[in-house]
Design a protein around this motif. Structure first.
Motif, mmCIF file in Angstrom:
data_model
loop_
_atom_site.group_PDB
_atom_site.id
_atom_site.type_symbol
_atom_site.label_atom_id
_atom_site.label_comp_id
_atom_site.label_asym_id
_atom_site.label_seq_id
_atom_site.Cartn_x
_atom_site.Cartn_y
_atom_site.Cartn_z
ATOM 1 N N GLU A 293 0.837 -1.217 0.000
ATOM 2 C CA GLU A 293 0.000 0.000 0.000
ATOM 3 C C GLU A 293 0.863 1.254 0.000
ATOM 4 O O GLU A 293 0.591 2.212 -0.707
ATOM 5 N N LEU A 294 1.924 1.193 0.807
ATOM 6 C CA LEU A 294 2.817 2.342 0.920
ATOM 7 C C LEU A 294 3.484 2.636 -0.421
ATOM 8 O O LEU A 294 3.575 3.788 -0.846
ATOM 9 N N ASN A 295 3.915 1.589 -1.104
ATOM 10 C CA ASN A 295 4.563 1.765 -2.406
ATOM 11 C C ASN A 295 3.595 2.368 -3.417
ATOM 12 O O ASN A 295 3.968 3.230 -4.208
ATOM 13 N N ALA A 296 2.341 1.918 -3.356
ATOM 14 C CA ALA A 296 1.334 2.444 -4.278
ATOM 15 C C ALA A 296 1.109 3.929 -4.007
ATOM 16 O O ALA A 296 1.007 4.743 -4.941
ATOM 17 N N LEU A 297 1.062 4.289 -2.715
ATOM 18 C CA LEU A 297 0.863 5.695 -2.348
ATOM 19 C C LEU A 297 2.046 6.552 -2.767
ATOM 20 O O LEU A 297 1.876 7.678 -3.234
ATOM 21 N N LYS A 298 3.254 5.990 -2.605
ATOM 22 C CA LYS A 298 4.458 6.717 -3.007
ATOM 23 C C LYS A 298 4.424 6.992 -4.502
ATOM 24 O O LYS A 298 4.774 8.081 -4.955
ATOM 25 N N ASP A 299 3.989 5.962 -5.260
ATOM 26 C CA ASP A 299 3.890 6.106 -6.708
ATOM 27 C C ASP A 299 2.921 7.224 -7.072
ATOM 28 O O ASP A 299 3.216 8.066 -7.922
ATOM 29 N N GLN A 300 1.792 7.201 -6.383
ATOM 30 C CA GLN A 300 0.768 8.222 -6.663
ATOM 31 C C GLN A 300 1.304 9.618 -6.380
ATOM 32 O O GLN A 300 1.087 10.552 -7.136
ATOM 33 N N LEU A 301 2.030 9.707 -5.260
ATOM 34 C CA LEU A 301 2.574 10.994 -4.846
ATOM 35 C C LEU A 301 3.598 11.502 -5.865
ATOM 36 O O LEU A 301 3.611 12.686 -6.217
ATOM 37 N N LEU A 302 4.427 10.585 -6.353
ATOM 38 C CA LEU A 302 5.440 10.965 -7.346
ATOM 39 C C LEU A 302 4.779 11.398 -8.655
ATOM 40 O O LEU A 302 5.203 12.360 -9.290
ATOM 41 N N ASP A 303 3.706 10.673 -9.043
ATOM 42 C CA ASP A 303 2.961 11.049 -10.249
ATOM 43 C C ASP A 303 2.445 12.479 -10.120
ATOM 44 O O ASP A 303 2.593 13.297 -11.013
ATOM 45 N N ALA A 306 5.320 15.053 -10.092
ATOM 46 C CA ALA A 306 5.898 15.231 -11.435
ATOM 47 C C ALA A 306 4.997 16.125 -12.285
ATOM 48 O O ALA A 306 5.473 17.037 -12.965
ATOM 49 N N THR A 307 3.703 15.868 -12.189
ATOM 50 C CA THR A 307 2.745 16.661 -12.974
ATOM 51 C C THR A 307 2.776 18.129 -12.529
ATOM 52 O O THR A 307 2.760 19.046 -13.345
ATOM 53 N N ARG A 308 2.844 18.345 -11.221
ATOM 54 C CA ARG A 308 2.876 19.704 -10.680
ATOM 55 C C ARG A 308 4.135 20.448 -11.146
ATOM 56 O O ARG A 308 4.072 21.574 -11.627
ATOM 57 N N LEU A 309 5.291 19.771 -11.001
ATOM 58 C CA LEU A 309 6.554 20.408 -11.387
ATOM 59 C C LEU A 309 6.572 20.738 -12.882
ATOM 60 O O LEU A 309 7.044 21.788 -13.300
ATOM 61 N N TRP A 310 6.041 19.826 -13.640
ATOM 62 C CA TRP A 310 6.011 20.025 -15.091
ATOM 63 C C TRP A 310 5.151 21.242 -15.442
ATOM 64 O O TRP A 310 5.517 22.081 -16.238
ATOM 65 N N ALA A 311 3.982 21.340 -14.789
ATOM 66 C CA ALA A 311 3.046 22.432 -15.057
ATOM 67 C C ALA A 311 3.646 23.785 -14.671
ATOM 68 O O ALA A 311 3.393 24.806 -15.305
ATOM 69 N N LEU A 334 14.184 10.695 -5.970
ATOM 70 C CA LEU A 334 14.734 11.579 -6.999
ATOM 71 C C LEU A 334 14.664 10.918 -8.382
ATOM 72 O O LEU A 334 14.245 11.522 -9.372
ATOM 73 N N LYS A 335 15.051 9.667 -8.400
ATOM 74 C CA LYS A 335 15.081 8.927 -9.661
ATOM 75 C C LYS A 335 13.657 8.692 -10.183
ATOM 76 O O LYS A 335 13.384 8.836 -11.378
ATOM 77 N N GLY A 336 12.751 8.347 -9.266
ATOM 78 C CA GLY A 336 11.352 8.089 -9.633
ATOM 79 C C GLY A 336 10.733 9.317 -10.277
ATOM 80 O O GLY A 336 10.006 9.233 -11.271
ATOM 81 N N LEU A 337 11.040 10.469 -9.673
ATOM 82 C CA LEU A 337 10.507 11.732 -10.177
ATOM 83 C C LEU A 337 11.092 12.042 -11.558
ATOM 84 O O LEU A 337 10.374 12.443 -12.479
ATOM 85 N N ALA A 338 12.401 11.843 -11.688
ATOM 86 C CA ALA A 338 13.081 12.123 -12.962
ATOM 87 C C ALA A 338 12.533 11.234 -14.078
ATOM 88 O O ALA A 338 12.306 11.689 -15.207
#
Ligand SMILES: [Zn+2]
Length: 420
Positions: A293-303, A306-311, A334-338
């Motif tokens: 569950e934690l990994n799924a949440l981390k993924d969501q957070l990174l998604d 990333a979208t926010r930074l891009w915008a 850092l890598k996940g975001l990149a």
């Protein structure tokens, strides 16, 4: 050595229960770890046959080591502890010179423990032989555990249980344990478990009607004194198995330790000890689910991140450059975001993680020509480190965390130069 005709009379052969004795000093010898005394008789058992030496005192002076002199089997008592240097001066006193009488006392607690383990070993070895046709090829007794090596592998838990059971049956029957010397002729009539290593009269240790072994060690006088025999571990070693076991006082101490551990765990889980395995399994399952569950949440957070930074990133000439410094997370974040930013169209990510040291990850979309690896190498020089990777994704760092912003600014400027 198992023969009887020797310089020192070995009182432990006749009576393993004798704890005190008087003796005359026959010889003083210098040994590497102190002064050695050879006496006309002794209760001190020297290290041999897998059984460690006794400890105790001679005229109140601690005996730190006891061994047999190779050429004549004389028992050497080393005095004064295992210290380097001139031990002689501390023991060169009265009543320790040649011809004088000394009063000896062995550490009975240690000796009796050895007697329990050693006699238990005889019984266990015979049980292995009878039930599994497994011969004992090695025996070692240390301060913590005793082991025997048997010439059979692998051994199933059920087989070990059977051996343990038979050994304890012999203990419960309280069979007498006798020691006696026999000559070669008589020896041939006995069903010896192993052949003696020496010639001449042989000392036999008999667990009545169960085990006959040539042995020079110290043993209890009846099997009941061995107390419980437990096998605590077994480990395959090629064609042999090393079996760890505990007898008597050690088995009891082991039981107390296990009971305490199980009791504390059962308390923590608020279950009975019989429910403990189930409770631990449940906890492990829960932890696995939480991790997922934690990994799924981390993924969501990174998604989302990333979208926010891009915008929010500036767009020039159809290219978006995301420059961001994170104060939390790790290299993985850092890598996940990149990686996420690089999946977007015409995007370059210059990311840093701030801490005592600096961590940098540069990445770009697959359709761009920029060399991230070359750019990162230069940026990392500013933070006093290095890095590398592929043209589309590179990572590195340096020890000067304070200059992270500067390194990212340099990379941004360098990129601006390419499209201005
Ligand atoms: Zn023995």
């Amino acid at each position: 050595m198992i023969t009887r005709r020797q310089m020192t009379q070995k009182l432990y052969y006749d009576d393993a229960y004798q704890q005190e004795f008087q003796a005359q000093v026959l010889e003083r010898v210098t040994v590497s770890n102190g002064l050695g005394l050879i006496l006309d008789q002794t209760c001190f058992y020297p290290t041999s046959g897998g059984q460690p030496h006794d400890q105790g005192t001679l005229n109140g002076i601690p005996v730190s080591d006891v061994f047999e002199r190779e050429d004549d089997g004389a028992v050497v008592h080393v005095l004064g502890g295992k210290v380097e240097g001139p031990v002689l001066s501390t023991v060169e006193g009265p009543a320790l010179n040649k011809g004088e009488t000394v009063q000896g006392q062995i550490d009975w607690k240690r000796r009796f423990d050895h007697m329990q383990q050693h006699t238990g070993q005889h019984i266990l070895s015979q049980a292995f032989l009878r039930l599994l046709d497994a011969e004992t090829v090695g025996f070692h007794l240390s301060a913590e555990a005793s082991t025997i090596d048997v010439d059979k592998a692998p051994l199933e838990t059920a087989q070990l249980d059977e051996v343990e059971k038979l050994a304890n049956t012999v203990v419960f029957a309280d069979r007498p344990v006798r020691t006696y010397f026999v000559d070669q002729d008589r020896m041939r009539d006995l069903a010896l478990r192993k052949q003696p290593m020496v010639t001449g009269p042989i000392r036999i240790v008999e667990v009545e009607g169960f085990d006959f072994s040539p042995c020079g060690g110290t043993h209890v006088k009846a099997a009941g004194e061995v107390g419980p025999i437990v096998i605590t571990k077994s480990e395959r070693r090629g064609s042999e198995t090393r079996v760890e076991f505990l007898c008597g006082g050690r088995a009891l101490a082991h039981y107390h330790r296990q009971r305490r551990i199980v009791g504390e765990l059962a308390n923590q889980f608020s279950v009975g000890d019989w429910e403990l395995v189930e409770a631990v399994n449940r906890l492990a399952e829960e932890a696995k689910r939480h991790r997922k569950e934690l990994n799924a949440l981390k993924d969501q957070l990174l998604d989302y991140e990333a979208t926010r930074l891009w915008a929010e990133a500036e767009e020039r000439g159809g290219l978006r450059i995301v420059r961001a410094v994170l104060s939390e997370g790790d290299g993985g974040t850092l890598k996940g975001l990149a990686q996420r930013l690089a999946k977007k169209e015409a995007c370059i990510a210059l990311l840093g993680l701030k801490g005592d040291t600096a961590l940098l990850v540069f990445a770009r979309s697959a359709d761009l020509p920029h060399d991230m690896s070359a750019l990162l190498k230069k940026a990392c020089q500013i933070v006093g480190g290095g890095g590398g990777g592929r043209p589309d994704m590179a990572q590195g760092g340096g020890s000067v965390g304070d200059r992270l912003e500067e390194a990212l600014e340099f990379a941004l400027e360098a990129l601006r130069g390419t499209y201005q």
